[in-house]
Structures are given as structure tokens and as C-alpha cells.
Design an enzyme around this catalytic site. Structure first.
Site, PDB file in Angstrom:
ATOM      1  N   THR A 208       0.864  -1.176   0.000  1.00 54.27           N
ATOM      2  CA  THR A 208       0.000   0.000   0.000  1.00 54.27           C
ATOM      3  C   THR A 208       0.902   1.228   0.000  1.00 54.27           C
ATOM      4  O   THR A 208       1.905   1.249   0.699  1.00 54.27           O
ATOM      5  CB  THR A 208      -0.884   0.048   1.256  1.00 54.27           C
ATOM      6  OG1 THR A 208      -1.448  -1.235   1.474  1.00 54.27           O
ATOM      7  CG2 THR A 208      -1.980   1.084   1.122  1.00 54.27           C
ATOM      8  N   THR A 219      -1.063   1.475  -8.174  1.00 52.24           N
ATOM      9  CA  THR A 219       0.063   1.813  -9.034  1.00 52.24           C
ATOM     10  C   THR A 219       1.022   0.631  -9.080  1.00 52.24           C
ATOM     11  O   THR A 219       1.038  -0.218  -8.191  1.00 52.24           O
ATOM     12  CB  THR A 219       0.810   3.067  -8.550  1.00 52.24           C
ATOM     13  OG1 THR A 219       1.175   2.922  -7.188  1.00 52.24           O
ATOM     14  CG2 THR A 219      -0.064   4.299  -8.714  1.00 52.24           C
ATOM     15  N   SER A 297       3.049  -4.013  -6.644  1.00 51.23           N
ATOM     16  CA  SER A 297       1.670  -3.519  -6.582  1.00 51.23           C
ATOM     17  C   SER A 297       1.525  -2.632  -5.366  1.00 51.23           C
ATOM     18  O   SER A 297       1.857  -3.036  -4.249  1.00 51.23           O
ATOM     19  CB  SER A 297       0.693  -4.697  -6.481  1.00 51.23           C
ATOM     20  OG  SER A 297      -0.615  -4.257  -6.166  1.00 51.23           O
ATOM     21  N   GLU A 298       1.026  -1.404  -5.583  1.00 50.35           N
ATOM     22  CA  GLU A 298       0.848  -0.443  -4.494  1.00 50.35           C
ATOM     23  C   GLU A 298      -0.583   0.096  -4.522  1.00 50.35           C
ATOM     24  O   GLU A 298      -0.934   0.912  -5.365  1.00 50.35           O
ATOM     25  CB  GLU A 298       1.840   0.722  -4.642  1.00 50.35           C
ATOM     26  CG  GLU A 298       3.296   0.336  -4.439  1.00 50.35           C
ATOM     27  CD  GLU A 298       3.748   0.479  -2.990  1.00 50.35           C
ATOM     28  OE1 GLU A 298       2.929   0.871  -2.143  1.00 50.35           O
ATOM     29  OE2 GLU A 298       4.936   0.196  -2.732  1.00 50.35           O
ATOM     30  N   ALA A 299      -1.429  -0.384  -3.612  1.00 50.47           N
ATOM     31  CA  ALA A 299      -2.804   0.103  -3.522  1.00 50.47           C
ATOM     32  C   ALA A 299      -2.806   1.547  -3.025  1.00 50.47           C
ATOM     33  O   ALA A 299      -1.924   1.966  -2.266  1.00 50.47           O
ATOM     34  CB  ALA A 299      -3.618  -0.775  -2.578  1.00 50.47           C
TER      35      ALA A 299
END
Length: 542
Positions: A208, A219, A297-299
Site C-alpha cells: 500500500t 500503481t 503492486s501499491e494500492a
């Protein structure tokens, strides 16, 4: 005709009935049970996995290792037909894809959606994702810190969920800065019992963000490493991710964009975004040096928990749809990258130069940034300030600083020799999967010795280390090595990782992480130049 219609209606009815059949309560995750107010404990994750095991014959559970506090770190292996060992996976001919969550225990959606995906792949509508690949999920990588939950741990997540665990593991280490030094129990387990043992073609790491108000649900970043082979990166950046950007928007209503933050100090609208660093201490980046695909993966932190879960679920699901359809292509690209690395050593040792220290630069092409808008105003002192609005806008011609150029290069060797007194270095290389040979007879080698004139050590501690920066120069030399010394032939799959770890001027190598500090101090680096004990050679002398 009537019979055909009745049959068609009957089959459709069965399909609709299957789709609407409710899950049993033990297959509902903790966030789903609590209206997304809570995240799963370690025990709840393990109970969920055991429930899945009892209901599916396509799942194998093993543990990559044990944490400091004695918790097993689960790896769920899903395959059709069932696969119970890395050897079986290799013999199946199917590529292995690995996804992990909870490397930082406050960033919880990865842990939760991997449980949901297990449920949907093994028992639901996504069973086809096992047609052409073997999936390894590690939903709760940082097992110890997950349960150390408190309020207010991550302010940018705005108490959604209310309580989360802590970032560091129980040794006080950031697991996403440990990829080279491998001091954490978890990192050693990951490298030895997942990356080396199962040899996955892809690693996806679920996070995150820490607060940038961009306008994307999730992103992404590829494996940044310009000392590695370029083909896996090119395929990820130019083919794989653009395809997923479209499919996740279509299938999940999630906007996907490149990872990076901007600074209001540069004014508004934003002129550029800046990614994170290229160092292989980050597990995603290390995949590039292993000739594999890595995806970060970056929420979006400011979305509510359920929305972050939807975005992360959609991203991982679409990644796995892509790999299920393109797995053979990925295997070919990664295999060619490995072969190219080996051939480069064989053909260009002593001639080619590769980067060992890098700087961040912009990509050639600009892009359109989706972000929340900002309103300019003057404060009481007449100074220009900005406040965020609730409106999402698109800003054209934004530079993306997600490329790295070499500031310092070093000559690619044919291999390295390591004196027997440096056996701890050899043991560390072997843990990474490097092939090292102990000499049974003497060898003479023509190469270069690095004469270190200065070892600059940081005054500020980082991850328990005072990071070191070597200064000096290489000098030509012929040396003899005796029985009991060690030889690293660079014509092997991990040549790029070996190079980055052993080159003395590397910005994330073993010198950087203080592996040689005692040696340098004992030999008087404070008062005179000292020879680096690892010898790089270009040719063996008969």
C-alpha cells in the site's frame, strides 16, 4: 427444437445456481465478516488455508520457513493436477508464478485478497487460472508483526481498517530492504525455499502506498535493474502492464498507473513523478538480476479498505490471467535472458562494462498523470501554498523518473576467486543460489585487484548498518590461488546478481552492507590502502 431449448434452459439454470451458491461461513474472510473494519490475524489466515485444504484436492501447503517467534510462513501451492514438490512442478512443464502479501504488516489488502483468490481459484469461477501455470501464494509473509495491531499505525489509510500490524519484522528489520544482506529469518526462507527451490518465473509483491494523492486505485512498477538483462523488463513494461491497465479497467473498474510520487515544491500542476530506488535489496528489483519478472503492486492508501482490496484483487487476477495465457512466452523470454547473461560472460569478459552505481533519470516519453487537483492560495505571509481539492484531473506531458543510468561502471569478469578465509562470503553466496567451487588444486588467474584507498561509512544507521562506500582503483595482476580457496565461474544463471554483490563499488553489494568492514579495519584501511580480498579474473593461466 423444444427439447433443445429445455436442455439449454436447464444448463443455464445449473450454471446460475452454481454461481449463486453461497460459500460456507468458514470461507468468508475476516474483512468480509466485519464490514471491512478488521484484518485477519495469523491464526485466522491459517484457519482459512486449512479450510481450503479440506475442500480442494488441488492445493498443497508447505512452509518456506519459521519466523523468530516460531510461526510457520505458509506457501499455498495450487495446481491442476495437484503438485506437491518443486521437482514435480519442474517435471510438469508448467511455469511457476509467485505472489506474496504482508511484507509490511500494516499494508493488509494483499494478505486478504490472496485468501479470496485462493477461494475463487480452487472452489469458484477462476479455476481456469490453473490450466497453464502453477501458483504459489504466500499471504502472510511477515507473520510475527501481523498480530501486533494498534490504531493509528498508518495515518494515510485513515483507520481503514481500524487496527493493523507494524512494518518491521520481529528482528526490527524491514523485509523489503533485506534482499541482499538476508539477515531476516523471512528473507532467508524466501530466497532459499521459494526463489531458489521453486524458481518462479514471476514474483508479485503486494503493498500500500504511503500517501501520494494520485488518482489511481493501484500503481505498479516493474523490476528495476539496469545491471541485469533487459528483455524481462521490456516485456513487463511494454507488453504485460499496458495490457493489464486495459483489462483491469474493463473488468474491475480500477484505474492503474505507474508508481511514483510528486512534490508540490515543484509547483502545480505536477511536472514529474519519481519512483523508488533501483537497489536489489528490494525483492522485486532482485528478480531482474535473477533474469525473471518482478512486479510491485501499491494500492492507493487513501481509498477505503474494501476499495483497496478490490483494486489489488483485480490487479493480481488480471496478472494471473495474462500469465495463464502467456506463460510459455514468459518462460522463453526469461530463459533467453539467462542464456544471454551467460554468453555475455563467455564472450565479453574483460571487455564489456556494466553499471554498479546508478542515478535516477526520466524516461524518454512523457505521460498523462491522473491525480487529485490542487488549489493555489497565498497564506498570511503572502507565501504560495496548495490545498487538495476533491476533483481528479489528468495532467499531460508529465515526466516519469523511473529509469536508471550508470554513474560508475566496472569491467565484467570471467569470474572471481575468494580466499578460504572468506568462507562466510561463500556461504552467503550459496544461500542466494550461486554456484561456488572449492579448489582441489591451485589455479593462476590474470585479472584485476581493487586497491581500496578509502572506505566511507555513513554516520547514520540504516537497517542496522552504517552503509559503506568504497573508493579506489583496479590494478592489473596475476595471482595464484591454492587448494581450499573458492572459485566463482560467472558463466552461470545468476551472473548479474553475483556481479552486483561482489563488485566493491556496487551501491548495493556486500561491501555496501559491511560484509568486509572487519577485514578492512584489521588490515589498516584508516591509515593505508588495502586490497579488496575478492579477486576478479579475466583469464585462467595454465
Amino acid at each position: 427444437m423444444k427439447s433443445f431449448l429445455r436442455l439449454a434452459i436447464f444448463l443455464i439454470g445449473i450454471q446460475l445456481s452454481a454461481q449463486s451458491t453461497p460459500w460456507s461461513e468458514d470461507l468468508i474472510t475476516t474483512p468480509e465478516k466485519t464490514n471491512y473494519q478488521k484484518t485477519s490475524t495469523y491464526a485466522e489466515v491459517m484457519d482459512f488455508i486449512k479450510t481450503i485444504q479440506s475442500k480442494s484436492n488441488l492445493v498443497h501447503l508447505e512452509f518456506m520457513g519459521t519466523s523468530k517467534e516460531g510461526k510457520g510462513i505458509p506457501v499455498v501451492v495450487m495446481a491442476n493436477p495437484k503438485i506437491s514438490s518443486a521437482e514435480e512442478a519442474k517435471n510438469s512443464g508448467k511455469p511457476v508464478m509467485y505472489v506474496q502479501g504482508n511484507i509490511h504488516s500494516g499494508e493488509v489488502e494483499g494478505k486478504e485478497i490472496l485468501q479470496q483468490l485462493m477461494r475463487d481459484i480452487l472452489l469458484g469461477e477462476k479455476k481456469h487460472l490453473l490450466d497453464n501455470q502453477i501458483l504459489l501464494f504466500a499471504p502472510i509473509y511477515n507473520t510475527d508483526s501481523n498480530d501486533k495491531m494498534e490504531k493509528g499505525r498508518r495515518p494515510s489509510q485513515e483507520d481503514s481498517p481500524v487496527e493493523v500490524g507494524i512494518r518491521a519484522n520481529s528482528q526490527g528489520l524491514d523485509l523489503n530492504r533485506d534482499g541482499i544482506k538476508m539477515e531476516a529469518f523471512e528473507t532467508q526462507a524466501l530466497v532459499e525455499n521459494v526463489l531458489v527451490k521453486w524458481d518462479p518465473e514471476m514474483l508479485v509483491d503486494l503493498h500500500t502506498t504511503n500517501g501520494t494523492w494520485h488518482g489511481y486505485g493501484v500503481t505498479y512498477a516493474p523490476s528495476y535493474h539496469y545491471a541485469g538483462e533487459k528483455a524481462p523488463y521490456d516485456f513487463t513494461w511494454n507488453t504485460m502492464l499496458p495490457s493489464i491497465v486495459k483489462s483491469i479497467d474493463k473488468n474491475y473498474g480500477v484505474k492503474l498507473g505507474p508508481y511514483g510520487g510528486y512534490s508540490l515544491r515543484q509547483g502545480w500542476p505536477a511536472k514529474a513523478i519519481y519512483t523508488y530506488n533501483h537497489h536489489p535489496r528490494y525483492v522485486v528489483n532482485q528478480m531482474g538480476l535473477r533474469n525473471k519478472i518482478g512486479i510491485l503492486s501499491e494500492a492507493f492508501a487513501h481509498d477505503r479498505f474494501y476499495k483497496r482490496m478490490n483494486g489489488t484483487y483485480g490487479f493480481v487476477a488480471e496478472i494471473l490471467e495474462f500469465t495463464n495465457s502467456n506463460g510459455k512466452k514468459i518462460v522463453e523470454i526469461n530463459a533467453k535472458a539467462t542464456n544471454d547473461a551467460i554468453e555475455n560472460v563467455k564472450n565479453n569478459a574483460g571487455k564489456a562494462k556494466k553499471g554498479v552505481r546508478f542515478k535516477m533519470v526520466p524516461l524518454e516519453d512523457t505521460f498523462t498523470l491522473r491525480t487529485y487537483d490542487y488549489i493555489a492560495y497565498n497564506n498570511d505571509k503572502g507565501e504560495k501554498r496548495y490545498t487538495r481539492s476533491g476533483k481528479i484531473v489528468e495532467i499531460p506531458n508529465v515526466q516519469n523518473y523511473s529509469k536508471f543510468e550508470a554513474e560508475v561502471k566496472s569491467t565484467l569478469p570471467r569470474g572471481y576467486f575468494i580466499p578460504k578465509s572468506m568462507k562466510p562470503i561463500v556461504d552467503h553466496l550459496k544461500k542466494h543460489g550461486v554456484e561456488v567451487t572449492e579448489l582441489t588444486s591451485s589455479k593462476r588467474a590474470i585479472g584485476e585487484e581493487f586497491i581500496m584507498s578509502d572506505l566511507n561509512v555513513s554516520k547514520r544507521k540504516f537497517e542496522g548498518h552504517f552503509m559503506a562506500n568504497a573508493k579506489g582503483e583496479f590494478k592489473s595482476k596475476t595471482k595464484r590461488f591454492k587448494k581450499g580457496d573458492f572459485w566463482v565461474d560467472m558463466a552461470q544463471p545468476l551472473s548479474n546478481l553475483i556481479f552486483y554483490m561482489l563488485e566493491p563499488q556496487s551501491d548495493d553489494g556486500l561491501v555496501t552492507w559491511n560484509f568486509f568492514d572487519d577485514y578492512f579495519k584489521e588490515n589498516g584501511i584508516d591509515s593505508k590502502p588495502v586490497a579488496y580480498p575478492i579477486f576478479k579474473y579475466y583469464k585462467l593461466k595454465k
